[in-house]
Design a protein around this motif. Structure first.
Motif, PDB file in Angstrom:
ATOM      1  N   ALA A  69       0.828  -1.210   0.000  1.00 35.84           N
ATOM      2  CA  ALA A  69       0.000   0.000   0.000  1.00 35.84           C
ATOM      3  C   ALA A  69       0.862   1.260   0.000  1.00 35.84           C
ATOM      4  CB  ALA A  69      -0.928  -0.004   1.212  1.00 35.84           C
ATOM      5  N   ALA A  70       1.991   1.222   0.693  1.00 30.86           N
ATOM      6  CA  ALA A  70       2.885   2.389   0.727  1.00 30.86           C
ATOM      7  C   ALA A  70       3.484   2.664  -0.643  1.00 30.86           C
ATOM      8  CB  ALA A  70       3.990   2.155   1.750  1.00 30.86           C
ATOM      9  N   TYR A  71       3.887   1.626  -1.354  1.00 30.30           N
ATOM     10  CA  TYR A  71       4.448   1.812  -2.699  1.00 30.30           C
ATOM     11  C   TYR A  71       3.390   2.380  -3.646  1.00 30.30           C
ATOM     12  CZ  TYR A  71       8.181  -1.286  -0.990  1.00 30.30           C
ATOM     13  OH  TYR A  71       9.205  -1.862  -0.269  1.00 30.30           O
ATOM     14  N   ARG A  72       2.182   1.852  -3.572  1.00 32.17           N
ATOM     15  CA  ARG A  72       1.126   2.338  -4.453  1.00 32.17           C
ATOM     16  C   ARG A  72       0.776   3.797  -4.150  1.00 32.17           C
ATOM     17  NH1 ARG A  72      -1.860  -1.340  -7.357  1.00 32.17           N
ATOM     18  NH2 ARG A  72      -2.559   0.607  -8.329  1.00 32.17           N
ATOM     19  N   ARG A 171       4.452  14.039  10.335  1.00 31.25           N
ATOM     20  CA  ARG A 171       5.835  13.714  10.703  1.00 31.25           C
ATOM     21  C   ARG A 171       6.553  13.105   9.507  1.00 31.25           C
ATOM     22  NH1 ARG A 171       6.333   9.649  13.933  1.00 31.25           N
ATOM     23  NH2 ARG A 171       8.317  10.323  14.829  1.00 31.25           N
ATOM     24  N   ARG A 172       7.871  13.270   9.484  1.00 31.14           N
ATOM     25  CA  ARG A 172       8.709  12.634   8.480  1.00 31.14           C
ATOM     26  C   ARG A 172       9.605  11.631   9.198  1.00 31.14           C
ATOM     27  NH1 ARG A 172      10.636  17.618   4.471  1.00 31.14           N
ATOM     28  NH2 ARG A 172       8.514  18.378   3.967  1.00 31.14           N
ATOM     29  N   ASP A 173       9.237  10.398   9.108  1.00 31.39           N
ATOM     30  CA  ASP A 173       9.900   9.351   9.878  1.00 31.39           C
ATOM     31  C   ASP A 173      10.523   8.336   8.924  1.00 31.39           C
ATOM     32  OD1 ASP A 173      10.746   7.450  11.655  1.00 31.39           O
ATOM     33  OD2 ASP A 173       8.771   7.010  12.495  1.00 31.39           O
ATOM     34  N   PRO A 174      11.851   8.199   8.906  1.00 29.51           N
ATOM     35  CA  PRO A 174      12.459   7.213   8.000  1.00 29.51           C
ATOM     36  C   PRO A 174      12.101   5.778   8.353  1.00 29.51           C
ATOM     37  CG  PRO A 174      14.099   8.088   9.510  1.00 29.51           C
ATOM     38  CD  PRO A 174      12.862   8.907   9.715  1.00 29.51           C
ATOM     39  N   ASN A 175      11.591   5.552   9.578  1.00 28.93           N
ATOM     40  CA  ASN A 175      11.184   4.213   9.976  1.00 28.93           C
ATOM     41  C   ASN A 175       9.760   3.885   9.553  1.00 28.93           C
ATOM     42  OD1 ASN A 175      13.583   3.362  11.649  1.00 28.93           O
ATOM     43  ND2 ASN A 175      13.026   5.221  12.747  1.00 28.93           N
ATOM     44  N   ASN A 176       9.069   4.834   8.956  1.00 27.88           N
ATOM     45  CA  ASN A 176       7.705   4.599   8.492  1.00 27.88           C
ATOM     46  C   ASN A 176       7.737   4.257   7.006  1.00 27.88           C
ATOM     47  OD1 ASN A 176       5.033   5.711   7.198  1.00 27.88           O
ATOM     48  ND2 ASN A 176       4.568   5.301   9.344  1.00 27.88           N
ATOM     49  N   VAL A 177       7.116   3.166   6.633  1.00 30.29           N
ATOM     50  CA  VAL A 177       7.224   2.688   5.264  1.00 30.29           C
ATOM     51  C   VAL A 177       6.522   3.634   4.284  1.00 30.29           C
ATOM     52  CG1 VAL A 177       5.180   1.203   5.374  1.00 30.29           C
ATOM     53  CG2 VAL A 177       7.024   0.629   3.821  1.00 30.29           C
ATOM     54  N   TYR A 178       5.462   4.323   4.706  1.00 27.59           N
ATOM     55  CA  TYR A 178       4.794   5.279   3.825  1.00 27.59           C
ATOM     56  C   TYR A 178       5.686   6.501   3.586  1.00 27.59           C
ATOM     57  CZ  TYR A 178       0.482   2.621   4.461  1.00 27.59           C
ATOM     58  OH  TYR A 178      -0.463   1.626   4.471  1.00 27.59           O
ATOM     59  N   ASP A 179       6.290   6.996   4.667  1.00 23.74           N
ATOM     60  CA  ASP A 179       7.192   8.141   4.533  1.00 23.74           C
ATOM     61  C   ASP A 179       8.417   7.774   3.706  1.00 23.74           C
ATOM     62  OD1 ASP A 179       5.336   9.251   6.193  1.00 23.74           O
ATOM     63  OD2 ASP A 179       6.675   9.552   7.898  1.00 23.74           O
ATOM     64  N   ALA A 180       8.994   6.612   4.002  1.00 17.00           N
ATOM     65  CA  ALA A 180      10.218   6.203   3.321  1.00 17.00           C
ATOM     66  C   ALA A 180       9.972   5.933   1.840  1.00 17.00           C
ATOM     67  CB  ALA A 180      10.800   4.961   3.996  1.00 17.00           C
ATOM     68  N   ALA A 181       8.840   5.329   1.491  1.00 18.88           N
ATOM     69  CA  ALA A 181       8.548   5.045   0.082  1.00 18.88           C
ATOM     70  C   ALA A 181       8.376   6.330  -0.709  1.00 18.88           C
ATOM     71  CB  ALA A 181       7.298   4.177  -0.025  1.00 18.88           C
TER      72      ALA A 181
END
Length: 325
Positions: A69-72, A171-181
């Motif tokens: 879902a994060a990639y999409r 928030r901008r969190d590199p540990n969150n897959v939605y933010d990171a994608a």
């Protein structure tokens, strides 16, 4: 992280496939997105009609639901903000597979944050780049050297530049897959790249890791996901189903079995009062006791006093005290 050395990947690629990588446009100067950290060098499994639909390990290319879902969502956002980039979510899936095995198989919370931080090795030189600390350990928990962070493996300095809020929580969190994608997609589309052009595609991937072997591995997964994909539940859902297991110590509930045994003697005494109502005259019962004591005082009187405790009082009282304890 379970990773292999990058030098093991080229052996599985033909010389013709390796040649375009040598001619690829060089990446931008400066540290790469990931700091050239180790990565998963496993190549996609072969597809067959018989086994293509059979379930397999996450390393075989399955996509956890939240990660997919994060990639999409990142693809949809960049289709609006950078339509000329032509980013496809399958490219993000290829990078996510190589960088973190799809966030360790989808070990993320319902909001997309990894259950435990995904940290690369300290960038102290040698096989890796030398990247002294830039964030005071705020992202990578290391105040001496930087480390790649999160499912898409950003080093803190690149996250500060490309970080994004992909799930809308502010928030901008590199540990969150939605933010990171979304951050990875923003980087891949930077500089007006058109990822439908091979040169721009290679330049974008090499910016993630300055390695031709890395380029070939990511493109192999990219091609794999373009053909098809399989979505599976997040790994964290399995962990949640295991968590109720500690509730099993509540099995002391077999204690109701002992009261059920107590209930058996209960109806016994209830039956004894049922017999007196059968003979409504209370006088015969005391008279029966009095003449017995008067006629035969020595022998019959001690016998009932012994039989009563042995019959049901003492054995039942024992289990009751154990149950209370």
């Amino acid at each position: 992280m379970a990773v292999l050395t990058a030098s093991q990947a080229p052996g599985a690629v033909s010389a013709q496939a390796a040649e375009p990588a040598r001619k690829a446009a060089p990446a931008e100067h400066g540290p790469s997105v990931s700091g050239d950290t180790p990565y998963h060098t496993g190549l996609p499994p072969l597809r067959t009609r018989k086994n293509g639909s059979a379930p397999g390990a996450l390393g075989g290319g399955a996509l956890p639901a939240s990660v997919f879902a994060a990639y999409r969502r990142a693809e949809e956002e960049l289709a609006r903000s950078a339509p000329g980039c032509r980013l496809r979510w399958q490219l993000l899936a290829g990078i996510g597979q190589v960088e973190s095995g799809q966030a360790w198989g989808g070990r993320v919370t319902p909001h997309g944050t990894t259950v435990t931080p995904i940290l690369g090795p300290r960038l102290t030189g040698g096989a890796f780049a030398v990247v002294p600390d830039t964030d005071g350990g705020a992202y990578d928990l290391d105040a001496v050297y930087d480390r790649a962070v999160g499912p898409m493996q950003f080093i803190p300095s690149t996250w500060v530049r490309w970080g994004a809020d992909g799930n809308g929580d502010g928030r901008r969190d590199p540990n969150n897959v939605y933010d990171a994608a979304l951050a990875a997609g923003r980087y891949l589309c930077a500089g007006g790249r058109d990822l439908s052009h091979p040169a721009d595609l290679d330049r974008a991937i090499l910016g993630y890791n300055h390695s031709d072997a890395y380029l070939r591995t990511v493109k192999a997964w990219y091609a794999y996901y373009l053909i098809g994909h399989r979505v599976v539940p997040d790994a964290s859902e399995n962990f949640r189903s295991d968590r109720p297991k500690p509730s099993r110590p509540k099995r002391p509930k077999p204690s109701p079995t002992t009261p059920s045994d107590d209930r058996k003697p209960g109806p016994g005494p209830s039956r004894t009062p049922s017999t007196p109502p059968a003979s409504p005259s209370p006088s015969p019962s005391p008279t029966a006791d009095l003449p017995k004591a008067s006629h035969t005082p020595p022998v019959p009187v001690p016998e009932p006093t012994l039989t009563l405790p042995v019959g049901g009082v003492l054995p039942d009282a024992g289990p009751l005290t154990i149950g209370n304890g």
